[in-house]
Design a protein around this motif. Structure first.
Motif, mmCIF file in Angstrom:
data_model
loop_
_atom_site.group_PDB
_atom_site.id
_atom_site.type_symbol
_atom_site.label_atom_id
_atom_site.label_comp_id
_atom_site.label_asym_id
_atom_site.label_seq_id
_atom_site.Cartn_x
_atom_site.Cartn_y
_atom_site.Cartn_z
ATOM 1 N N GLY A 1 0.797 -1.216 0.000
ATOM 2 C CA GLY A 1 0.000 0.000 0.000
ATOM 3 C C GLY A 1 0.824 1.257 0.000
ATOM 4 N N ALA A 2 0.310 2.263 0.697
ATOM 5 C CA ALA A 2 0.936 3.577 0.704
ATOM 6 C C ALA A 2 1.295 3.957 2.129
ATOM 7 C CB ALA A 2 -0.015 4.598 0.089
ATOM 8 N N PHE A 3 1.967 5.117 2.254
ATOM 9 C CA PHE A 3 2.410 5.597 3.560
ATOM 10 C C PHE A 3 1.662 6.876 3.902
ATOM 11 C CE2 PHE A 3 5.836 3.148 1.723
ATOM 12 C CZ PHE A 3 6.210 2.315 2.771
ATOM 13 N N PRO B 1 1.824 17.910 -0.393
ATOM 14 C CA PRO B 1 1.782 17.157 -1.651
ATOM 15 C C PRO B 1 0.408 16.537 -1.872
ATOM 16 C CG PRO B 1 3.744 16.610 -0.387
ATOM 17 C CD PRO B 1 2.874 17.420 0.505
ATOM 18 N N ALA B 2 0.020 16.444 -3.139
ATOM 19 C CA ALA B 2 -1.235 15.781 -3.473
ATOM 20 C C ALA B 2 -1.108 14.295 -3.159
ATOM 21 C CB ALA B 2 -1.554 15.981 -4.953
ATOM 22 N N THR B 3 -2.159 13.714 -2.645
ATOM 23 C CA THR B 3 -2.112 12.290 -2.333
ATOM 24 C C THR B 3 -2.073 11.469 -3.618
ATOM 25 O OG1 THR B 3 -4.524 12.244 -2.176
ATOM 26 C CG2 THR B 3 -3.288 12.559 -0.131
ATOM 27 N N GLY B 4 -1.566 10.270 -3.481
ATOM 28 C CA GLY B 4 -1.349 9.408 -4.634
ATOM 29 C C GLY B 4 0.132 9.165 -4.809
ATOM 30 N N ASP B 5 0.510 8.537 -5.906
ATOM 31 C CA ASP B 5 1.917 8.257 -6.139
ATOM 32 C C ASP B 5 2.713 9.543 -6.325
ATOM 33 O OD1 ASP B 5 1.680 5.558 -5.918
ATOM 34 O OD2 ASP B 5 1.743 5.131 -8.065
ATOM 35 N N LEU B 6 3.862 9.599 -5.666
ATOM 36 C CA LEU B 6 4.848 10.657 -5.878
ATOM 37 C C LEU B 6 6.045 10.042 -6.594
ATOM 38 C CD1 LEU B 6 4.951 12.177 -2.264
ATOM 39 C CD2 LEU B 6 3.471 12.886 -4.158
ATOM 40 N N ARG C 1 13.220 10.879 -5.401
ATOM 41 C CA ARG C 1 14.622 10.681 -5.764
ATOM 42 C C ARG C 1 15.497 11.099 -4.599
ATOM 43 N NH1 ARG C 1 17.253 15.452 -7.396
ATOM 44 N NH2 ARG C 1 15.886 17.267 -7.534
ATOM 45 N N VAL C 2 16.739 10.651 -4.615
ATOM 46 C CA VAL C 2 17.714 11.007 -3.593
ATOM 47 C C VAL C 2 18.849 11.775 -4.265
ATOM 48 C CG1 VAL C 2 19.389 10.153 -1.920
ATOM 49 C CG2 VAL C 2 17.176 9.024 -2.156
ATOM 50 N N ALA C 3 19.213 12.920 -3.695
ATOM 51 C CA ALA C 3 20.332 13.716 -4.200
ATOM 52 C C ALA C 3 21.464 13.698 -3.179
ATOM 53 C CB ALA C 3 19.888 15.151 -4.463
ATOM 54 N N TRP C 4 22.687 13.658 -3.687
ATOM 55 C CA TRP C 4 23.883 13.576 -2.835
ATOM 56 C C TRP C 4 25.059 14.159 -3.604
ATOM 57 C CZ3 TRP C 4 27.918 9.681 -3.689
ATOM 58 C CH2 TRP C 4 28.884 9.632 -2.663
ATOM 59 N N ARG C 5 25.714 15.165 -3.045
ATOM 60 C CA ARG C 5 26.881 15.813 -3.655
ATOM 61 C C ARG C 5 26.609 16.330 -5.062
ATOM 62 N NH1 ARG C 5 31.904 11.723 -2.208
ATOM 63 N NH2 ARG C 5 31.656 11.713 0.061
ATOM 64 N N GLY C 6 25.403 16.815 -5.296
ATOM 65 C CA GLY C 6 25.073 17.346 -6.610
ATOM 66 C C GLY C 6 24.718 16.292 -7.624
ATOM 67 N N LEU C 7 24.564 15.052 -7.193
ATOM 68 C CA LEU C 7 24.181 13.953 -8.067
ATOM 69 C C LEU C 7 22.821 13.433 -7.639
ATOM 70 C CD1 LEU C 7 27.630 12.150 -7.940
ATOM 71 C CD2 LEU C 7 26.766 13.523 -9.845
ATOM 72 N N THR C 8 22.068 12.907 -8.588
ATOM 73 C CA THR C 8 20.732 12.436 -8.260
ATOM 74 C C THR C 8 20.529 10.999 -8.705
ATOM 75 O OG1 THR C 8 18.362 12.855 -8.489
ATOM 76 C CG2 THR C 8 19.713 13.266 -10.422
ATOM 77 N N SER C 9 19.705 10.298 -7.964
ATOM 78 C CA SER C 9 19.246 8.982 -8.394
ATOM 79 C C SER C 9 18.153 9.166 -9.435
ATOM 80 C CB SER C 9 18.693 8.208 -7.203
ATOM 81 O OG SER C 9 17.465 8.789 -6.773
ATOM 82 N N ASP C 10 17.707 8.071 -10.023
ATOM 83 C CA ASP C 10 16.494 8.112 -10.825
ATOM 84 C C ASP C 10 15.292 8.242 -9.900
ATOM 85 O OD1 ASP C 10 17.824 7.915 -13.237
ATOM 86 O OD2 ASP C 10 17.800 5.727 -13.229
ATOM 87 N N ARG C 11 14.120 8.530 -10.481
ATOM 88 C CA ARG C 11 12.913 8.717 -9.685
ATOM 89 C C ARG C 11 12.039 7.465 -9.743
ATOM 90 N NH1 ARG C 11 10.278 14.503 -10.860
ATOM 91 N NH2 ARG C 11 9.751 13.514 -12.852
ATOM 92 N N LEU C 12 11.537 7.087 -8.573
ATOM 93 C CA LEU C 12 10.668 5.931 -8.459
ATOM 94 C C LEU C 12 9.392 6.325 -7.735
ATOM 95 C CD1 LEU C 12 13.330 3.242 -7.422
ATOM 96 C CD2 LEU C 12 12.411 3.670 -9.716
ATOM 97 N N ARG C 13 8.360 5.523 -7.895
ATOM 98 C CA ARG C 13 7.057 5.823 -7.318
ATOM 99 C C ARG C 13 7.000 5.488 -5.828
ATOM 100 N NH1 ARG C 13 2.350 6.196 -10.676
ATOM 101 N NH2 ARG C 13 2.917 6.341 -12.894
ATOM 102 N N LEU C 14 6.306 6.356 -5.088
ATOM 103 C CA LEU C 14 6.034 6.121 -3.678
ATOM 104 C C LEU C 14 4.599 6.513 -3.401
ATOM 105 C CD1 LEU C 14 7.098 5.582 -0.688
ATOM 106 C CD2 LEU C 14 7.377 8.056 -0.568
ATOM 107 N N GLY D 1 -0.282 8.550 1.025
ATOM 108 C CA GLY D 1 -1.700 8.531 1.366
ATOM 109 C C GLY D 1 -2.425 7.396 0.677
ATOM 110 N N THR D 2 -2.318 7.375 -0.631
ATOM 111 C CA THR D 2 -2.877 6.290 -1.438
ATOM 112 C C THR D 2 -1.905 5.965 -2.555
ATOM 113 O OG1 THR D 2 -4.019 7.791 -2.954
ATOM 114 C CG2 THR D 2 -5.235 7.086 -1.002
ATOM 115 N N LYS D 3 -2.156 4.835 -3.226
ATOM 116 C CA LYS D 3 -1.367 4.482 -4.393
ATOM 117 C C LYS D 3 -2.101 4.911 -5.654
ATOM 118 C CE LYS D 3 0.652 0.482 -4.619
ATOM 119 N NZ LYS D 3 0.907 -0.977 -4.567
ATOM 120 N N GLY D 4 -1.326 5.027 -6.745
ATOM 121 C CA GLY D 4 -1.921 5.376 -8.024
ATOM 122 C C GLY D 4 -1.987 6.873 -8.236
ATOM 123 N N GLY D 5 -2.844 7.276 -9.142
ATOM 124 C CA GLY D 5 -2.932 8.693 -9.473
ATOM 125 C C GLY D 5 -2.425 8.958 -10.870
ATOM 126 N N GLY D 6 -2.451 10.222 -11.245
ATOM 127 C CA GLY D 6 -2.165 10.562 -12.632
ATOM 128 C C GLY D 6 -0.719 10.811 -12.977
#
Length: 741
Positions: free
Chosen positions: A68-70, A141-146, A149-162, A165-170
């Motif tokens: 589910g969601a957090f 933030p609007a509820t649903g999937d966000l 990403r994690v940033a460190w020393r000016g570098l970023t990871s890719d973005r994943l869904r979290l 409140g709920t899962k899904g969304g647009g």
């Protein structure tokens, strides 16, 4: 930052030094390890597009994705790998960003980090994150999937869904790996982060070296770049720290002091007929900032002590004195000498010399502050802007909190006490004590002189902090003694290190440094390794060689700083051999008085207020991003930036004696030749990508410029110059170039 660091014989000693310089030359870029690993955010077994996350109550050693969601404001664990931490580097080195379905980006606080271990591998770290915005947005933030990403020393990871409140969304998944969006074409993906060694040490415009020179100078040239490539960053820094300043060919303007009455017939410009050429030149040289601006840009274009010049400019935007209230150019010159003399010295010395500088004394009214008529302007700004700031800070520059509110550093009673300490100092007009006193003109060269009769000798209570130095000053002391006691009280306050370090990082490297970066530099401010506090030489080295500053490329879109107009102009012009309008000699350095420059919103040495051209705490409206220089980025000034690029690319600043004796232009010969050698336009755009953007031009931008360039027919031969100009203009006015990354 875009949303959309002997008793040997003489001959043996020389050979020893030469051998070590050879080693530094051979590994010029390796001495600062520009290849920081790219953080990888682990995905869930449920879906490769969904982040591996669990509630913080579970053990980090037995990671299992929570279904589910957090809930908003809950605490969760995220997992990252492919990072290598410094000793002591912790949660304050990381930032977690989340975008909601409405396109708004938020930042979630990182509370802790630890090695996962157990079932997880020891090279995987668990980040404890609170799901609430820490940047003060009005809306959550609007509820649903966000997309997180994690940033460190000016570098970023890719973005994943979290799920929030709920899962899904647009919200839609990223079409391409997010970690490559701001890294330019040809940059490896997150799964192959190592950049080939040849690109580090062999390229004419190697990425980390080019980025370093943007931070440490007013723009790279082939000569500077070649020298850094041969010496390496550390040796070049050491050389710069000892370089003579200003250049012998460009000494400080040395016009004599004049009467404050510019019409005075003997010590003003009234000695000349008004109007007349002589009268106009007298006004220009003595009663405007023209000579200082001309000197400044000439030094920025051609001076060898580039690092000191860059640091002095940064300090001048902290310890602000403005020509708006500073009548004469000589007054400003003497102020600038205090900054340059102390740029690589000790901050405590700078504090005292600036306190006693006549231009500062006039600008913030200390010269008029007496025991019977005290003025608090300088006392207040000494605390608020130049040293400790408004709120108590942690060692990493974050605010200390009590009951959810920041803790004030001082109150009005403290300001009143410092005001009393600073009474009785005025311009040095005693012949025996003031060697630069001149009849008919106020002395803005010698330091302020104390008149003890005008000094408040009552007892004072100053800044309070753990182990406070000189918090209580007894009654009856000499004003000079009190001044030293009070400055020590300020200097040893724990805020000074993080407060000053963050400001210098913002001016030189990135607008929104992580607390970890600030903390590392502040630690050097507090102790340079030899138990010396306030060593600016060590601080500048720490800023420029820090892992958050170094690296061939930075992929976090929130990293970097908008080029302020001064640096936008100098970096652009120096990239193409800035010279006079006729191309036969150096530029006259007169660009700041031209409307093409002034319309960009930064008139050098004429800050509108003591708070500088922009606030260091300015947050870009509609974002969570600290971006000071955006404080002067408006619809009007953004158009002016494009107009400036147009003027310098398709025209020039023509000579117009006496105020613009030589004019300014750039040299297109090399770019024209490259354009002629390849009708496809690829070589031209690739060279500009390396020269101006250290290889970070996006594929979309590259394709757009090539389309625009090849729209110009390859014949006649004169069209090659048109192609070169078109490409240069499009790069110089692009959002990607205007942000120093």
């Amino acid at each position: 930052m875009v949303q959309q660091t002997s008793h040997l014989p003489r001959r043996i000693l020389i050979l020893f030094i030469a051998a070590h310089l050879f080693v530094f030359a051979a590994f010029a870029q390796i001495d600062t390890d520009p290849n920081s690993p790219v953080p990888i955010l682990l995905s869930s077994s449920e879906s490769s597009s969904r982040v591996l996350a669990q509630r913080a109550s579970r053990s980090v050693k037995t990671a299992k994705a929570a279904p589910g969601a957090f809930a908003p404001n809950s605490t969760i664990i995220l997992y990252i790998r492919n990072i290598s931490l410094l000793e002591g580097e912790g949660a304050n080195a990381f930032r977690v960003y989340a975008e909601d379905s409405k396109g708004r980006e938020y930042r979630f606080p990182v509370l802790d980090i630890e090695v996962a271990g157990g079932v997880m591998k020891n090279d995987i770290y668990a980040l404890k994150v609170r799901l609430r915005d820490e940047t003060g947005y009005a809306e959550p933030p609007a509820t649903g999937d966000l997309l997180v990403r994690v940033a460190w020393r000016g570098l970023t990871s890719d973005r994943l869904r979290l799920g929030f409140g709920t899962k899904g969304g647009g919200i839609k998944d990223d079409a391409a790996p997010y970690s490559t969006l701001y890294s330019g074409s040809g940059i490896p993906s997150k799964y192959a982060p190592e950049i080939p060694t040849d690109d580090i040490v062999g390229y004419r415009w190697s990425g980390d070296r080019a980025r370093f020179l943007e931070q440490a100078t007013f723009g790279s040239t082939a000569t500077i770049d070649s020298r850094v490539r041969r010496l390496g960053l550390r040796v070049w820094l050491s050389e710069q720290l000892e370089a003579a300043y200003p250049s012998a060919s460009n000494p400080y303007p040395n016009f004599p002091l004049k009467s404050t009455d510019l019409q005075n017939a003997t010590t003003g410009c009234g000695m000349f007929v008004n109007p007349s050429p002589e009268y106009s030149v007298c006004l220009r040289d003595h009663y405007t900032m023209y000579p200082v601006q001309k000197w400044f840009f000439t030094e920025a274009f051609y001076g060898e002590a580039q690092l000191r010049h860059r640091v002095v400019w940064s300090l001048s935007q902290i310890w602000v004195v403005s020509g708006v209230d500073t009548q004469q150019s000589r007054w400003m010159t003497e102020y600038n000498k205090v900054l340059s003399d102390n740029a690589f010295g000790n901050y405590r010395t700078l504090m005292k010399q600036m306190t006693l500088n006549p231009a500062m004394g006039n600008y913030l009214d200390m010269v008029r502050s007496t025991k019977n008529n005290p003025n608090e302007n300088y006392a207040r700004e000494l605390l608020q802007l130049f040293s400790v700031g408004l709120f108590m800070l942690n060692p990493d520059g974050t605010q200390q909190m009590s009951g959810g509110s920041p803790i004030p550093t001082y109150d009005q009673n403290t300001v009143n006490a410092f005001t009393k300490v600073l009474t009785g100092f005025s311009l040095c007009e005693t012949t025996a004590s003031c060697p630069n006193r001149a009849l008919g003109a106020p002395n803005y060269i010698d330091p302020l002189l104390l008149n003890q009769n005008n000094h408040d000798i009552t007892a004072k209570t100053l800044l309070s902090y753990p182990g406070a130095v000189n918090q209580n000053i007894p009654a009856g002391l000499n004003g000079g003694t009190e001044l030293d006691l009070a400055l020590d009280n300020v200097f040893y306050h724990p805020n000074v290190g993080p407060f000053v370090s963050r400001l210098l990082i913002q001016h030189m490297v990135t607008s929104d440094p992580t607390p970890a970066y600030v903390g590392r530099v502040a630690a050097v401010f507090n102790n340079n390794g030899f138990s010396v506090r306030g060593d600016l030489k060590a601080v500048i080295k720490a800023i420029l060689l820090d892992p958050e500053a170094r690296g061939d490329v930075k992929t976090d879109p929130n990293y970097g700083k908008l080029r302020e107009p001064v640096q936008l102009a100098t970096n652009f012009l120096k990239a193409f051999n800035v010279r006079s309008a006729d191309g036969l000699q150096p530029s006259d350095g007169v660009i700041a008085s031209r409307p093409e420059f002034l319309n960009m919103g930064q008139n050098p040495f004429n800050s509108p207020t003591v708070f500088n051209y922009y606030s260091p705490d300015y947050v870009i409206p509609g974002t969570a991003l600290n971006g000071p220089e955006f404080g002067i980025m408006t619809t009007s000034t953004s158009i002016a930036r494009a107009n400036y690029g147009n003027t310098m690319t398709f025209s020039r600043v023509n000579a117009a004696p006496p105020n613009i004796p030589l004019g300014t232009s750039i040299d297109f010969a090399e770019m024209e030749a490259i354009a002629a050698s390849d009708v496809t336009g690829n070589l031209l755009v690739d060279d500009l990508n390396r020269r101006m953007m250290h290889g970070t031009m996006s594929a979309g931008m590259r394709n757009t410029i090539i389309t625009a360039v090849t729209a110009i027919p390859p014949t006649p031969a004169a069209n090659m110059l048109a192609r070169a100009r078109q490409a240069i203009y499009l790069v110089a006015t692009s959002s990607q170039y205007q942000v120093q990354r």
